[in-house]
Design a protein around this motif. Structure first.
Motif, PDB file in Angstrom:
ATOM      1  N   PRO A   2      19.650  31.752 -11.656  1.00 32.48           N
ATOM      2  CA  PRO A   2      19.270  30.836 -10.591  1.00 32.48           C
ATOM      3  C   PRO A   2      17.764  30.541 -10.543  1.00 32.48           C
ATOM      4  O   PRO A   2      17.002  31.102 -11.321  1.00 32.48           O
ATOM      5  CB  PRO A   2      19.735  31.566  -9.318  1.00 32.48           C
ATOM      6  CG  PRO A   2      20.758  32.545  -9.781  1.00 32.48           C
ATOM      7  CD  PRO A   2      20.286  32.970 -11.133  1.00 32.48           C
ATOM      8  N   ALA A 134      16.543  34.373   2.274  1.00 38.91           N
ATOM      9  CA  ALA A 134      17.479  33.689   1.379  1.00 38.91           C
ATOM     10  C   ALA A 134      16.928  33.619  -0.045  1.00 38.91           C
ATOM     11  O   ALA A 134      17.670  33.824  -1.020  1.00 38.91           O
ATOM     12  CB  ALA A 134      17.765  32.283   1.907  1.00 38.91           C
ATOM     13  N   ASN A 135      15.641  33.346  -0.178  1.00 39.43           N
ATOM     14  CA  ASN A 135      15.045  33.299  -1.514  1.00 39.43           C
ATOM     15  C   ASN A 135      15.086  34.664  -2.187  1.00 39.43           C
ATOM     16  O   ASN A 135      15.273  34.764  -3.410  1.00 39.43           O
ATOM     17  CB  ASN A 135      13.600  32.815  -1.415  1.00 39.43           C
ATOM     18  CG  ASN A 135      13.500  31.367  -0.981  1.00 39.43           C
ATOM     19  OD1 ASN A 135      14.500  30.657  -0.959  1.00 39.43           O
ATOM     20  ND2 ASN A 135      12.308  30.938  -0.621  1.00 39.43           N
ATOM     21  N   THR A 138      18.426  35.138  -3.666  1.00 43.17           N
ATOM     22  CA  THR A 138      18.547  34.384  -4.922  1.00 43.17           C
ATOM     23  C   THR A 138      17.867  35.111  -6.072  1.00 43.17           C
ATOM     24  O   THR A 138      18.384  35.151  -7.199  1.00 43.17           O
ATOM     25  CB  THR A 138      17.930  32.980  -4.744  1.00 43.17           C
ATOM     26  OG1 THR A 138      18.580  32.306  -3.669  1.00 43.17           O
ATOM     27  CG2 THR A 138      18.093  32.159  -6.015  1.00 43.17           C
ATOM     28  N   LEU A 172      24.134  34.763  -3.927  1.00 44.85           N
ATOM     29  CA  LEU A 172      23.951  33.321  -3.796  1.00 44.85           C
ATOM     30  C   LEU A 172      24.700  32.773  -2.583  1.00 44.85           C
ATOM     31  O   LEU A 172      24.192  31.893  -1.877  1.00 44.85           O
ATOM     32  CB  LEU A 172      24.417  32.618  -5.073  1.00 44.85           C
ATOM     33  CG  LEU A 172      23.512  32.783  -6.291  1.00 44.85           C
ATOM     34  CD1 LEU A 172      24.169  32.177  -7.527  1.00 44.85           C
ATOM     35  CD2 LEU A 172      22.154  32.123  -6.056  1.00 44.85           C
ATOM     36  N   ALA A 175      22.727  33.609   0.430  1.00 43.67           N
ATOM     37  CA  ALA A 175      21.604  32.679   0.569  1.00 43.67           C
ATOM     38  C   ALA A 175      22.072  31.334   1.109  1.00 43.67           C
ATOM     39  O   ALA A 175      21.424  30.738   1.989  1.00 43.67           O
ATOM     40  CB  ALA A 175      20.908  32.495  -0.779  1.00 43.67           C
ATOM     41  N   ALA A 176      23.203  30.847   0.607  1.00 42.09           N
ATOM     42  CA  ALA A 176      23.725  29.567   1.094  1.00 42.09           C
ATOM     43  C   ALA A 176      24.073  29.644   2.577  1.00 42.09           C
ATOM     44  O   ALA A 176      23.849  28.683   3.331  1.00 42.09           O
ATOM     45  CB  ALA A 176      24.951  29.164   0.282  1.00 42.09           C
ATOM     46  N   TYR A 179      20.815  29.378   4.579  1.00 42.22           N
ATOM     47  CA  TYR A 179      20.320  27.994   4.607  1.00 42.22           C
ATOM     48  C   TYR A 179      21.158  27.125   5.532  1.00 42.22           C
ATOM     49  O   TYR A 179      20.629  26.274   6.261  1.00 42.22           O
ATOM     50  CB  TYR A 179      20.319  27.410   3.203  1.00 42.22           C
ATOM     51  CG  TYR A 179      19.278  27.977   2.289  1.00 42.22           C
ATOM     52  CD1 TYR A 179      17.939  28.030   2.664  1.00 42.22           C
ATOM     53  CD2 TYR A 179      19.613  28.477   1.038  1.00 42.22           C
ATOM     54  CE1 TYR A 179      16.977  28.558   1.825  1.00 42.22           C
ATOM     55  CE2 TYR A 179      18.656  29.001   0.190  1.00 42.22           C
ATOM     56  CZ  TYR A 179      17.345  29.045   0.593  1.00 42.22           C
ATOM     57  OH  TYR A 179      16.391  29.571  -0.239  1.00 42.22           O
ATOM     58  N   GLN A 205      18.387  23.363  -0.598  1.00 48.52           N
ATOM     59  CA  GLN A 205      18.514  24.739  -1.080  1.00 48.52           C
ATOM     60  C   GLN A 205      19.917  25.283  -0.832  1.00 48.52           C
ATOM     61  O   GLN A 205      20.424  26.085  -1.623  1.00 48.52           O
ATOM     62  CB  GLN A 205      17.462  25.614  -0.400  1.00 48.52           C
ATOM     63  CG  GLN A 205      16.044  25.260  -0.828  1.00 48.52           C
ATOM     64  CD  GLN A 205      15.003  26.118  -0.147  1.00 48.52           C
ATOM     65  OE1 GLN A 205      14.693  27.218  -0.590  1.00 48.52           O
ATOM     66  NE2 GLN A 205      14.443  25.618   0.952  1.00 48.52           N
ATOM     67  N   ARG A 206      20.550  24.863   0.242  1.00 45.04           N
ATOM     68  CA  ARG A 206      21.947  25.254   0.455  1.00 45.04           C
ATOM     69  C   ARG A 206      22.834  24.681  -0.649  1.00 45.04           C
ATOM     70  O   ARG A 206      23.686  25.389  -1.213  1.00 45.04           O
ATOM     71  CB  ARG A 206      22.418  24.746   1.820  1.00 45.04           C
ATOM     72  CG  ARG A 206      23.912  24.940   2.079  1.00 45.04           C
ATOM     73  CD  ARG A 206      24.376  24.144   3.287  1.00 45.04           C
ATOM     74  NE  ARG A 206      25.817  24.223   3.466  1.00 45.04           N
ATOM     75  CZ  ARG A 206      26.691  23.461   2.842  1.00 45.04           C
ATOM     76  NH1 ARG A 206      26.273  22.557   1.956  1.00 45.04           N
ATOM     77  NH2 ARG A 206      27.991  23.595   3.066  1.00 45.04           N
ATOM     78  N   ALA A 209      22.207  26.622  -3.929  1.00 45.24           N
ATOM     79  CA  ALA A 209      22.864  27.926  -3.979  1.00 45.24           C
ATOM     80  C   ALA A 209      24.367  27.780  -4.215  1.00 45.24           C
ATOM     81  O   ALA A 209      24.973  28.555  -4.981  1.00 45.24           O
ATOM     82  CB  ALA A 209      22.597  28.697  -2.687  1.00 45.24           C
ATOM     83  N   GLU A 212      24.954  26.821  -7.940  1.00 43.13           N
ATOM     84  CA  GLU A 212      24.786  27.948  -8.853  1.00 43.13           C
ATOM     85  C   GLU A 212      25.913  28.957  -8.711  1.00 43.13           C
ATOM     86  O   GLU A 212      26.364  29.555  -9.698  1.00 43.13           O
ATOM     87  CB  GLU A 212      23.429  28.594  -8.606  1.00 43.13           C
ATOM     88  CG  GLU A 212      22.267  27.700  -9.028  1.00 43.13           C
ATOM     89  CD  GLU A 212      20.916  28.253  -8.634  1.00 43.13           C
ATOM     90  OE1 GLU A 212      20.862  28.991  -7.621  1.00 43.13           O
ATOM     91  OE2 GLU A 212      19.917  27.959  -9.308  1.00 43.13           O
TER      92      GLU A 212
END
Length: 471
Positions: A2, A134-135, A138, A172, A175-176, A179, A205-206, A209, A212
């Motif tokens: 990612p 969230a980052n 990832t 991931l 993280a989604a 976001y 970014q959502r 994620a 990916e």
């Protein structure tokens, strides 16, 4: 893959300078204390060598998750929202003065990181904190996938491969979810020069994620990238005598999953452009869209080859190379610089392998190089078979691309549940604070030491020494 996010850094901040709590006097002090841990953890993470970033990510996530309940408690008090049925009385004395260094905004000075952004709202503080969390998730997904791409060690077994992909997928999707939660918050308009706080970029970014994570659902059972990596790995010779197996039905399913990932990547690219994100981030999103469509073409080719249509399969592979923007060797005319282009391509491939081995910013091309290797491997194999035995005509690629079906979703994003202070901790903060909420003269976590207030020309004993920061 990612995306190799860079975690932001922030200035120190005293909650007592901006808020006060009549019902829970110790809340501002506790919030400042845990925020100071976050600031120091991000500072230490940034100053570590790049190869040491992955081991420090769990401590970053722990610090953020510990700080979030206190920040949310202050926000709940300002919004008159009860916690465990109990009202937290928080009053805003003055607008906060906080600095964060964005990482996805364009820098006015090329080659340098963007300047720090001053925010005056705790809602923006919450956005920065959650997006940093969230980052970090990832980046943990990247760390889990790194062993799958190494070619200098023994290949990873099937069980370990599936475990790594499942771990990365979980990070991931977490993280989604974060976001998606951020886009539902009612935050004031962000500063115009800060794309990191823009709702469009959070949506991008959502979508990234989710794209990916969708590709990882394919990677878990995709044998061809591993076969291409094994061909370059001197420690593995299985590729010489065992061909990858791919059931026909799953090949078509994987193609539709890749098309769904391409749709998410295209949406993310459009949103990032709307938010005026950094050029590197927008380029990555476009590369991811191209790679996803090329991978879909490859699986359509696998489906055709399993059905005995080798000519059609080769056409699909050539369509995939066209999606990647790769020129085939046979398409290069005289005087086109094909030899130099080949050397440049080989040099770039070796450099990418070294990045994977050292844990640097590998995968910054969203997997274009890896997918190119896989498609070229299959094209060389199937073209040789077709020339020697089958001699089927290779149809044009345009009609094939026009017949592509729609994508198919596989993941659903679960709602993010913000952490809440326990009732015991909340009750303990009814006591007055044990000490004052004071902070040092450290305006940003990018700085190593405080600014020396000594005047120019003072005595040598008046000067302070310290290690300069180059970050």
């Amino acid at each position: 893959m990612p995306y190799p996010f860079v975690l932001p850094t922030t200035s120190s901040f005293s909650f007592s300078s901006s808020v006060t709590s009549e019902s829970h006097p110790s809340l501002p002090l506790q919030a400042s204390t845990h925020r100071g841990v976050v600031r120091d953890t991000l500072k230490k993470h940034k100053r570590l060598p790049t190869t040491s970033h992955a081991p420090s990510l769990p401590s970053v996530i722990t610090a953020l998750q510990t700080y979030l309940p206190y920040l949310l408690a202050v926000e709940a008090g300002l919004s008159n929202n009860p916690i465990h049925g109990e009202q937290v009385l928080v009053t805003l004395k003055t607008a906060p003065q906080i600095e964060w260094r964005p990482t996805l905004s364009n820098s006015p000075h090329p080659g340098r990181e963007p300047p720090r952004i001053k925010i005056h709202s705790l809602a923006h503080e919450l956005v920065f904190t959650l997006s940093t969390l969230a980052n970090a998730h990832t980046l943990l997904a990247r760390a889990a996938l790194q062993p799958l791409h190494q070619t200098t060690t023994a290949p990873v077994g099937t069980a370990a491969r599936q475990t790594a992909v499942a771990t990365a997928t979980r990070h991931l999707l977490d993280a989604a979810a974060i976001y998606a939660h951020l886009t539902s918050l009612a935050a004031p308009p962000p500063p115009t020069q800060c794309a990191d706080l823009a709702p469009a970029l959070l949506l991008a970014q959502r979508a990234l994620a989710l794209a990916e994570a969708t590709l990882l659902a394919v990677l878990k059972d995709d044998p061809y990238p591993a076969a291409a990596a094994q061909a370059r790995n001197p420690h593995d010779t299985e590729w010489m005598y065992k061909a990858p197996d791919m059931p026909k039905v799953r090949a078509h399913l994987f193609a539709r999953l890749c098309l769904a990932a391409a749709e998410h990547a295209a949406q993310a690219c459009a949103l990032a452009g709307q938010a005026r994100a950094s050029e590197g981030f927008e380029r990555y999103l476009e590369d991811l869209r191209r790679t996803s469509r090329a991978r879909a073409c490859r699986f359509f080719g696998v489906d055709a080859e399993l059905g005995g249509e080798t000519g059609k399969a080769i056409a699909w592979l050539r369509a995939g190379l066209g999606e990647l923007g790769v020129r085939r060797k046979g398409d290069e005319g005289k005087g086109s610089g094909g030899g130099f282009r080949g050397l440049k391509k080989e040099w770039g491939a070796r450099r990418e392998d070294k990045k994977v081995e050292r844990g640097l910013d590998w995968g910054a091309d969203a997997g274009k190089l890896e997918e190119t290797r896989v498609i070229e491997m299959l094209e060389a194999k199937w073209t040789k078979q077709n020339d020697m035995m089958l001699t089927q005509a290779i149809p044009p690629t345009g009609p094939l691309l026009a017949q592509m079906p729609s994508g198919r979703e596989i993941h659903s994003i679960k709602p993010f549940e913000p952490p809440v202070l326990s009732a015991d901790v909340l009750e303990a903060m009814r006591a007055p604070p044990e000490r004052s909420d004071e902070i040092g003269n450290y305006p940003s976590s990018d700085e190593e030491t405080a600014v020396d207030p000594s005047p120019v020309g003072g005595r040598s004993g008046d000067y302070r020494t310290g290690t300069p920061s180059y970050f």
